[in-house]
Scaffold this motif. Structure first.
Motif, PDB file in Angstrom:
ATOM      1  N   ALA A  84      40.206 -18.360  -0.132  1.00 52.26           N
ATOM      2  CA  ALA A  84      41.006 -17.222   0.314  1.00 52.26           C
ATOM      3  C   ALA A  84      40.870 -17.014   1.823  1.00 52.26           C
ATOM      4  O   ALA A  84      41.601 -16.215   2.405  1.00 52.26           O
ATOM      5  N   ARG A  85      39.968 -17.733   2.453  1.00 53.95           N
ATOM      6  CA  ARG A  85      39.757 -17.587   3.902  1.00 53.95           C
ATOM      7  C   ARG A  85      40.837 -18.352   4.647  1.00 53.95           C
ATOM      8  O   ARG A  85      40.838 -19.581   4.668  1.00 53.95           O
ATOM      9  N   HIS A  86      41.766 -17.597   5.246  1.00 52.36           N
ATOM     10  CA  HIS A  86      42.953 -18.207   5.822  1.00 52.36           C
ATOM     11  C   HIS A  86      42.971 -18.201   7.350  1.00 52.36           C
ATOM     12  O   HIS A  86      43.922 -18.681   7.963  1.00 52.36           O
ATOM     13  N   GLN A  87      41.927 -17.681   7.981  1.00 48.66           N
ATOM     14  CA  GLN A  87      41.921 -17.612   9.438  1.00 48.66           C
ATOM     15  C   GLN A  87      41.885 -19.009  10.054  1.00 48.66           C
ATOM     16  O   GLN A  87      41.314 -19.948   9.496  1.00 48.66           O
ATOM     17  N   GLU A  88      42.481 -19.106  11.231  1.00 51.33           N
ATOM     18  CA  GLU A  88      42.530 -20.386  11.937  1.00 51.33           C
ATOM     19  C   GLU A  88      41.143 -20.979  12.137  1.00 51.33           C
ATOM     20  O   GLU A  88      40.918 -22.178  11.925  1.00 51.33           O
ATOM     21  N   ARG A  89      40.179 -20.135  12.504  1.00 51.20           N
ATOM     22  CA  ARG A  89      38.826 -20.652  12.764  1.00 51.20           C
ATOM     23  C   ARG A  89      38.189 -21.242  11.505  1.00 51.20           C
ATOM     24  O   ARG A  89      37.387 -22.175  11.584  1.00 51.20           O
ATOM     25  N   ASP A  90      38.554 -20.682  10.337  1.00 49.65           N
ATOM     26  CA  ASP A  90      38.007 -21.207   9.091  1.00 49.65           C
ATOM     27  C   ASP A  90      38.595 -22.582   8.782  1.00 49.65           C
ATOM     28  O   ASP A  90      37.888 -23.499   8.352  1.00 49.65           O
ATOM     29  N   ARG A  91      39.916 -22.716   8.965  1.00 51.86           N
ATOM     30  CA  ARG A  91      40.560 -24.023   8.754  1.00 51.86           C
ATOM     31  C   ARG A  91      39.948 -25.080   9.672  1.00 51.86           C
ATOM     32  O   ARG A  91      39.624 -26.188   9.243  1.00 51.86           O
ATOM     33  N   LEU A  92      39.817 -24.722  10.946  1.00 51.89           N
ATOM     34  CA  LEU A  92      39.279 -25.683  11.907  1.00 51.89           C
ATOM     35  C   LEU A  92      37.837 -26.054  11.587  1.00 51.89           C
ATOM     36  O   LEU A  92      37.439 -27.203  11.749  1.00 51.89           O
TER      37      LEU A  92
END
Length: 225
Positions: A84-92
């Motif tokens: 559920a973590r959709h922030q850009e920093r999480d993806r990166l």
């Protein structure tokens, strides 16, 4: 042939839905093992070899990023984050740690199944290939290192992610829109200029090999070599 998958997910409903769908869709070819906590998932990875791991990020005891980091120290098994973590920093962070895909909840079961089968096909044919290269550029996927003419180039996570996509599509044009979707996600509120800014930083980091990264006017970028 049986394909062994591991799903590390603390939501019992999600575990059941994915398990039922994959078993039925594959006709029993996929055998899905599951773990409701990070610690149990980590232990299963140590005790058994899997063909692919589906991994939540927010888990009891041990988070998914930690598990991914530990897996990558000894294995190139395909890893897909389901979170559920959709922030850009999480993806990166996920891509920097070595995941092969990052899927944000809620997701389509059909799309997840398609991504899993595509990754498995690629992994079966390229399991021993940990290095991708073009000309003087060489990327070690599982150590997250980039070398230009045998000298290490230090890249920020965003530039690393862009270069990985360009290397995987060497000689082919990759549109700005494609880079935005694959790295920032469909819900990114910015525009394509953010891609240009990071490509500019990537060129600077590549130094002598910067000339391999070509701009194709009105279409995108292409890596040659």
């Amino acid at each position: 042939m049986t394909i062994n998958l591991l799903l590390v997910e603390d939501d019992p409903e999600i575990r059941e839905i994915i398990s039922d769908y994959f078993t039925e869709k594959s006709g029993g070819t996929f055998r899905l093992d599951s773990a409701p906590s990070g610690e149990e998932g980590r232990q299963k990875c140590l005790e058994q070899e899997y063909d692919l791991v589906l991994l939540d990020v927010m888990l009891p005891e041990v988070d998914g990023f930690t598990i991914c980091r530990e897996i990558r120290k000894r294995s190139d098994v395909p890893i897909i984050f389901l979170t559920a973590r959709h922030q850009e920093r999480d993806r990166l962070q996920g891509y920097h740690l070595g995941c092969d895909d990052y899927i944000v909840k809620p997701f389509s079961l059909a799309e997840l199944y398609a991504k899993v089968t595509a990754l498995l096909r690629r992994a079966k044919g390229m399991a021993s290939n940990e290095i991708i290269s073009a000309g003087g550029i060489r990327m070690d996927l599982f150590r997250c290192q980039v070398f230009v003419n045998d000298q290490e180039a230090v890249l920020a996570p965003m530039e690393f992610a862009i270069l990985k996509i360009l290397l995987e599509n060497r000689g082919r044009i990759v549109s700005r829109e494609s880079l935005l979707i694959r790295i920032w996600g469909y819900d990114f509120a910015g525009n394509e200029r953010v891609v240009d800014n990071h490509v500019k930083k990537l060129r600077k980091a590549l130094g002598e090999a910067a000339g391999q990264l070509k701009t194709v006017i009105k279409r995108g970028y292409k890596l040659e070599g």
